[in-house]
Design a protein around this motif. Structure first.
Motif, short mmCIF file in Angstrom:
data_model
loop_
_atom_site.label_atom_id
_atom_site.label_comp_id
_atom_site.label_asym_id
_atom_site.label_seq_id
_atom_site.Cartn_x
_atom_site.Cartn_y
_atom_site.Cartn_z
N THR A 1 0.81 -1.37 0.18
CA THR A 1 0.08 -0.18 -0.14
C THR A 1 0.79 1.17 -0.07
OG1 THR A 1 -0.59 0.63 2.67
CG2 THR A 1 -1.57 -1.16 1.27
N GLY A 2 1.90 1.21 0.64
CA GLY A 2 2.85 2.42 0.87
C GLY A 2 2.33 3.38 1.90
N PHE A 3 1.35 2.90 2.53
CA PHE A 3 1.05 3.88 3.37
C PHE A 3 1.60 3.80 4.94
CE2 PHE A 3 -3.64 2.08 2.68
CZ PHE A 3 -4.12 3.15 1.65
N THR A 4 2.37 4.97 5.09
CA THR A 4 2.72 6.20 6.29
C THR A 4 2.58 6.22 7.04
OG1 THR A 4 3.07 8.08 5.23
CG2 THR A 4 4.84 6.30 4.76
N GLU A 5 1.06 5.76 7.24
CA GLU A 5 0.28 6.03 8.33
C GLU A 5 -0.97 5.32 8.44
OE1 GLU A 5 -1.22 9.88 8.52
OE2 GLU A 5 -2.50 9.78 7.04
N ASP A 6 -2.12 4.80 9.68
CA ASP A 6 -3.15 4.17 9.53
C ASP A 6 -3.92 4.54 8.38
OD1 ASP A 6 -2.05 2.32 11.09
OD2 ASP A 6 -3.53 2.89 13.34
N ALA B 1 -9.10 -9.82 -1.71
CA ALA B 1 -8.44 -8.86 -1.51
C ALA B 1 -7.97 -9.23 0.01
CB ALA B 1 -8.71 -7.63 -1.89
N TYR B 2 -7.20 -9.59 0.59
CA TYR B 2 -6.68 -10.04 1.36
C TYR B 2 -5.59 -8.74 2.50
CZ TYR B 2 -8.57 -14.04 1.85
OH TYR B 2 -9.23 -15.82 1.32
N LEU B 3 -5.92 -8.66 3.84
CA LEU B 3 -4.89 -7.53 3.59
C LEU B 3 -3.79 -8.25 4.44
CD1 LEU B 3 -6.44 -4.65 6.17
CD2 LEU B 3 -5.41 -4.24 4.27
N ARG B 4 -2.08 -7.79 4.36
CA ARG B 4 -1.31 -7.81 5.28
C ARG B 4 -0.57 -7.33 5.82
NH1 ARG B 4 4.01 -11.17 2.27
NH2 ARG B 4 4.64 -8.29 1.85
N GLU B 5 -1.21 -7.59 7.01
CA GLU B 5 0.07 -6.44 8.03
C GLU B 5 1.20 -6.87 8.55
OE1 GLU B 5 -2.79 -6.19 11.64
OE2 GLU B 5 -4.41 -5.53 11.00
N PRO B 6 1.89 -5.46 9.36
CA PRO B 6 3.68 -5.52 8.92
C PRO B 6 4.33 -6.95 9.30
CG PRO B 6 2.90 -3.19 8.48
CD PRO B 6 1.64 -4.08 8.98
N SER B 7 3.14 -7.52 11.06
CA SER B 7 4.11 -8.61 11.61
C SER B 7 3.72 -9.21 11.23
CB SER B 7 3.78 -8.19 12.95
OG SER B 7 1.76 -8.24 12.69
N SER B 8 3.00 -9.23 10.46
CA SER B 8 2.32 -11.29 9.72
C SER B 8 3.47 -11.64 9.08
CB SER B 8 1.01 -10.70 8.60
OG SER B 8 0.43 -12.15 7.68
N ASP B 9 3.61 -13.30 8.93
CA ASP B 9 3.99 -13.73 8.44
C ASP B 9 3.38 -14.57 7.54
OD1 ASP B 9 5.66 -14.27 10.11
OD2 ASP B 9 4.96 -15.82 10.93
N TYR B 10 2.04 -13.83 6.76
CA TYR B 10 1.18 -14.75 5.75
C TYR B 10 1.75 -14.54 4.53
CZ TYR B 10 -3.13 -14.92 2.90
OH TYR B 10 -4.10 -15.83 1.96
N PHE B 11 2.56 -15.51 3.69
CA PHE B 11 3.58 -15.75 2.19
C PHE B 11 4.85 -14.85 3.09
CE2 PHE B 11 -0.66 -15.94 -0.18
CZ PHE B 11 -1.14 -17.20 -0.28
N LYS B 12 4.78 -15.08 3.90
CA LYS B 12 6.80 -14.34 3.63
C LYS B 12 7.54 -14.01 3.17
CE LYS B 12 7.68 -17.02 7.34
NZ LYS B 12 8.49 -17.11 9.11
N ALA C 1 -0.76 1.16 8.84
CA ALA C 1 0.59 2.26 8.36
C ALA C 1 0.83 0.28 8.12
CB ALA C 1 0.93 2.82 9.15
N GLY C 2 1.97 0.75 6.69
CA GLY C 2 2.73 -0.34 6.00
C GLY C 2 2.20 -1.66 5.69
N SER C 3 0.91 -1.94 5.59
CA SER C 3 -0.01 -2.80 5.07
C SER C 3 0.71 -3.32 3.57
CB SER C 3 -1.27 -2.85 5.59
OG SER C 3 -1.39 -3.06 7.19
#
Length: 379
Positions: free
Chosen positions: A108-113, A134-145, A195-197
């Motif tokens: 996403t390139g989002f730098t804020e929520d 469309a799924y969300l992958r948050e920065p802490s996620s291991d989904y398809f890491k 942010a960062g998702s």
């Protein structure tokens, strides 16, 4: 059809489909639940339309005309998107063959929520798209890491050697399937993108006889302020079933237990071509039960959301229970092969049993408090 001139050539066809109740598509049993997006026509409305067609489908008096339809943003069912994400390059769909689900990660390139109030997935060639999630992958996620962003890939096999599973990620953002409109939330509601998702697109392409390309888009309309309530899409699903050959009424159950008090606002049953009926029930902590949606004749060509007219309060410990029935008999004209047993699978000739639902809760509550590893039960 926005004008009389648009509508007139279709008058006879409209009479036929409304009298047979083919259109508008709406499959909820009226005995259960009340829905904000109900599309069905009343008997009086049907009689009025039929009488108009039988009377020559004449144009009414100009002074009685409704105001002009609002201007639609070209290509979108939501207001002009604040941001649009697109598959990094066109995907080539061959004329024939079977394609595995295609995945691609788009940062996403989002730098804020960010809070989103309206979302829509738009294929550029709907004819070859069975569905998109469309799924969300948050920065802490291991989904398809281990997968690189911007590159199409197929989901790697799991440790047990199987790719298919009914354990859907809990970070479902928005989906597309035939008949599924854009998701536009009420004022004061929003979906959170941290942010960062990244966005993980899951696309199921189905070749239709001629080669083509698709470069699906995803549009967001941001909330004008931080909403008071967050919307989260979860599901009760069951991937352990095996439908016997020829069985005309095979039952599959699943349930989800909420771990915090929340509100239920929307329901979305999902099956494939053997889907026959689907029902949602609530079992409250005091033992009381209530049927909130019954779809006695499921139509897999129309993947509808049923948005509740009034949210239902779910105390902690309430179970959302789903029961599906499948018709694997020769009497089902949609059945690809009634001689074979059917299990969970990605392709349209396989089956799925998923009861999606939208929950609403205080925007400050962490989503992980609502669900737990033991929240989903299969029977």
């Amino acid at each position: 059809m926005l004008t009389y001139e648009d509508t007139l050539p279709w008058a006879a066809a409209m009479r036929m489909v409304v009298t047979r109740k083919i259109m508008p598509p709406w499959f909820a049993d009226p005995r259960y639940g009340h829905f904000a997006n109900e599309r069905s026509l009343s008997a009086d409305e049907i009689r009025t339309l039929v009488a108009w067609v039988n009377g020559g489908a004449r144009k009414g008096a100009p002074e009685d005309m409704p105001p002009p339809a609002k201007d639609f943003v070209q290509g979108w069912g939501i207001p002009a998107p604040d941001v649009v994400f697109q598959l990094p390059k066109p995907f080539s769909v061959p004329a024939a063959g079977v394609l595995d689900y295609q995945y691609v990660i788009v940062p996403t390139g989002f730098t804020e929520d960010k809070w989103v109030q309206a979302l829509e997935v738009r294929p550029t060639d709907r004819a070859v798209v069975h569905h998109i999630i469309a799924y969300l992958r948050e920065p802490s996620s291991d989904y398809f890491k281990d997968q690189k962003p911007g590159v199409f890939f197929i989901a790697p096999p799991k440790a047990d050697g199987k790719t298919d599973t009914s354990a859907l990620p809990s970070d479902f953002l928005v989906g597309y399937a035939p008949g599924q409109p854009a998701e536009i939330l009420r004022s004061g509601e929003g979906k959170l993108i941290k942010a960062g998702s990244d966005i993980v697109f899951e696309v199921h392409y189905t070749p239709n006889g001629k080669p083509t390309t698709d470069q699906t888009k995803l549009g967001f309309v941001f909330s004008k302020s931080v909403p008071k309530e967050r919307i989260l899409t979860l599901s009760a699903s069951n991937g352990t079933f095996k439908i016997p050959p020829g069985d005309p009424d095979y039952e599959v159950d699943a349930s989800f237990e909420v771990q915090k008090s929340v509100k239920l606002v929307g329901l979305h049953p999902h099956m494939h071509s053997r889907g026959k009926s689907f029902e949602y029930r609530l079992t409250f902590p005091d033992g009381k039960t209530e049927t909130i949606l019954s779809v006695p004749v499921y139509n897999w060509h129309w993947q509808l959301w049923y948005n509740l007219a009034d949210p239902i309060d779910l105390p902690q410990g309430t179970k959302i229970e789903c029961t599906a029935h499948f018709d694997n008999s020769p009497n089902n004209p949609e059945n690809p092969d009634p001689t074979k047993p059917v299990i969970w699978g990605q392709q349209s000739w396989d089956e799925m049993m998923v009861g999606f639902f939208n929950l609403k809760f205080d925007a400050a509550m962490p989503a992980k408090e609502i669900s737990s590893p033991g929240a989903v039960h299969v029977h």
